[in-house]
Scaffold this motif. Structure first.
Motif, PDB file in Angstrom:
ATOM      1  N   ARG A  74       0.846  -1.196   0.000  1.00 34.24           N
ATOM      2  CA  ARG A  74       0.000   0.000   0.000  1.00 34.24           C
ATOM      3  C   ARG A  74       0.882   1.247   0.000  1.00 34.24           C
ATOM      4  O   ARG A  74       1.918   1.290   0.650  1.00 34.24           O
ATOM      5  CB  ARG A  74      -0.920  -0.017   1.219  1.00 34.24           C
ATOM      6  CG  ARG A  74      -2.043   1.006   1.156  1.00 34.24           C
ATOM      7  CD  ARG A  74      -3.000   0.826   2.317  1.00 34.24           C
ATOM      8  NE  ARG A  74      -3.766  -0.401   2.224  1.00 34.24           N
ATOM      9  CZ  ARG A  74      -4.880  -0.542   1.522  1.00 34.24           C
ATOM     10  NH1 ARG A  74      -5.349   0.486   0.822  1.00 34.24           N
ATOM     11  NH2 ARG A  74      -5.519  -1.699   1.484  1.00 34.24           N
ATOM     12  N   ASN A  75       0.450   2.263  -0.756  1.00 32.37           N
ATOM     13  CA  ASN A  75       1.190   3.514  -0.956  1.00 32.37           C
ATOM     14  C   ASN A  75       2.408   3.355  -1.867  1.00 32.37           C
ATOM     15  O   ASN A  75       3.111   4.324  -2.139  1.00 32.37           O
ATOM     16  CB  ASN A  75       1.641   4.127   0.380  1.00 32.37           C
ATOM     17  CG  ASN A  75       0.477   4.439   1.302  1.00 32.37           C
ATOM     18  OD1 ASN A  75      -0.579   4.861   0.840  1.00 32.37           O
ATOM     19  ND2 ASN A  75       0.658   4.221   2.602  1.00 32.37           N
ATOM     20  N   GLU A  96      -6.511   2.235  -3.042  1.00 31.44           N
ATOM     21  CA  GLU A  96      -7.172   2.751  -1.841  1.00 31.44           C
ATOM     22  C   GLU A  96      -8.607   2.253  -1.714  1.00 31.44           C
ATOM     23  O   GLU A  96      -9.205   2.345  -0.629  1.00 31.44           O
ATOM     24  CB  GLU A  96      -7.149   4.284  -1.834  1.00 31.44           C
ATOM     25  CG  GLU A  96      -7.729   4.949  -3.057  1.00 31.44           C
ATOM     26  CD  GLU A  96      -6.664   5.292  -4.073  1.00 31.44           C
ATOM     27  OE1 GLU A  96      -6.903   6.200  -4.906  1.00 31.44           O
ATOM     28  OE2 GLU A  96      -5.593   4.655  -4.055  1.00 31.44           O
TER      29      GLU A  96
END
Length: 391
Positions: free
Chosen positions: A219-220, A275
């Motif tokens: 994530r990210n 997301e």
């Protein structure tokens, strides 16, 4: 059959192709070994070099699909998302129904310039396989033993190491964990019934833990999830042996805001921003199960209409796979033919017998490599593991 088609079907051509692949692969593996000295000095340089070296190996397989077999591929996707393909990190969810799934995935990566840096979640046994397995080791591929209690910590650490990777990469993941067979499907749907999950007609139940951890760790770093399902027109059942024989297939790739793959018919629903994927493991699991229900519905629609509900696009074929293969062919075939001529001129029966023995061993090796991809010789993971879950 025309002359070119006849030559492509000849075993001697297959031997030469495999000779080039194996010898060039071992040379590259040897070079990769020396790049280890760069890791403590400049880790990012080590990674960039190994992306290029890995491309020299994997692109030879893609060349077979694109140039030797000449398989047609059509991508069905959202044109607005198309320009993002290859320009961002992504998790690519692939179905696992055909013997050349891995080759189609690589072809998908090649069309958008991320073949050398692509990642997979692979079984540990593959890390010991010369050429491809050793190449994957230097690419920091995530290997697992398929025993989650033992794998979780290792998988998480390997994924976290990718957070500072210097190249755009796609992480290819087969959430079903094993290739689709009728026996495995029957067992998988028994598990679905026992757990109160909706049954699937064309897929096995997804293994959610590996996907949830992948999303959590990347994530990210990863921008999107590309949901893809591969199909072939006219009920074609492609095999690696068929590709090696120069057989042409017709593939469609449906991308849900995803991409199209070169040789097979892929289905990818839409490019899904990461997301939108839940962080909580249980919610992520529920999200993945829902995704597979949607994939099943799209598959049903494809079988009914013979097409996907999106705009067809044919990504341009790049010349680099062919040029790379021609380079290695010119480099390695000359010494081989020179050696063969010298052996024949020597007239030594022992020398000729030794050469014949090497040919036999090579033939067995070629057949073994092809056998690794065959569905009827695939792992029993989906059979045994699901049975244990039901107990």
């Amino acid at each position: 059959m025309d002359l070119v088609g006849f030559l492509k079907s000849q075993f001697i051509c297959h031997l030469l192709i495999c000779y080039i692949f194996i010898v060039s692969g071992l040379i590259i593996n040897f070079i990769q070994l020396f790049t280890l000295i760069l890791w403590p000095i400049n880790k990012q340089l080590f990674r960039r070099i190994n992306c290029r070296l890995a491309y020299c190996i994997s692109s030879q397989m893609v060349m077979l699909l694109e140039w030797w077999s000449g398989t047609d591929c059509t991508l069905y996707t959202d044109p607005e998302s198309y320009h993002k393909y290859g320009k961002e990190n992504a998790i690519v969810i692939l179905n696992h129904n055909f013997e050349i799934d891995f080759l189609c995935g690589w072809n998908f990566c090649e069309r958008f310039g991320v073949l050398g840096s692509s990642k997979v979640l692979a079984k540990k046994e593959l890390s010991y396989m010369p050429v491809i397995g050793w190449m994957w080791y230097f690419l920091e591929i995530v290997f697992c033993k398929r025993k989650w209690e033992e794998d979780r910590k290792t998988v998480m650490q390997k994924l976290l190491n990718l957070r500072d990777y210097p190249e755009n990469f796609w992480f290819l993941i087969h959430c079903e964990g094993t290739r689709f067979t009728e026996q495995k499907h029957q067992i998988s749907m028994q598990v679905a019934e026992a757990k109160g999950l909706p049954k699937l007609k064309y897929h096995l139940l997804p293994r959610t833990k590996g996907f949830a951890v992948t999303v959590q760790c990347l994530r990210n770093v990863v921008s999107a999830v590309y949901d893809s399902t591969l199909n072939f027109r006219n009920n074609e059942n492609p095999t690696l042996l068929g590709v090696l024989n120069g057989k042409k297939y017709h593939a469609d790739l449906y991308v849900r805001q995803v991409i199209h793959i070169l040789i097979t018919f892929w289905h990818i629903d839409v490019r899904i921003p990461l997301e939108e994927v839940p962080e909580d493991e249980q919610e992520c699991s529920n999200w993945l199960h829902k995704l597979y229900q949607e994939k099943d519905a799209f598959q049903e629609e494809y079988y009914r209409r013979g097409t996907y509900p999106a705009v067809p696009i044919i990504p341009p074929r790049r010349p680099w796979t062919l040029l790379n293969w021609l380079f290695w062919a010119l480099l390695l075939l000359y010494p081989l033919f020179k050696l063969l001529i010298n052996m024949i001129n020597s007239g030594s029966s022992l020398t000729l017998a030794s050469f014949a023995f090497v040919i036999v061993i090579a033939s067995v090796g070629v057949r073994w490599m092809i056998g690794v991809t065959e569905i009827n010789k695939g792992s029993t993971y989906g059979n045994n593991d699901n049975k244990q879950k039901q107990k």
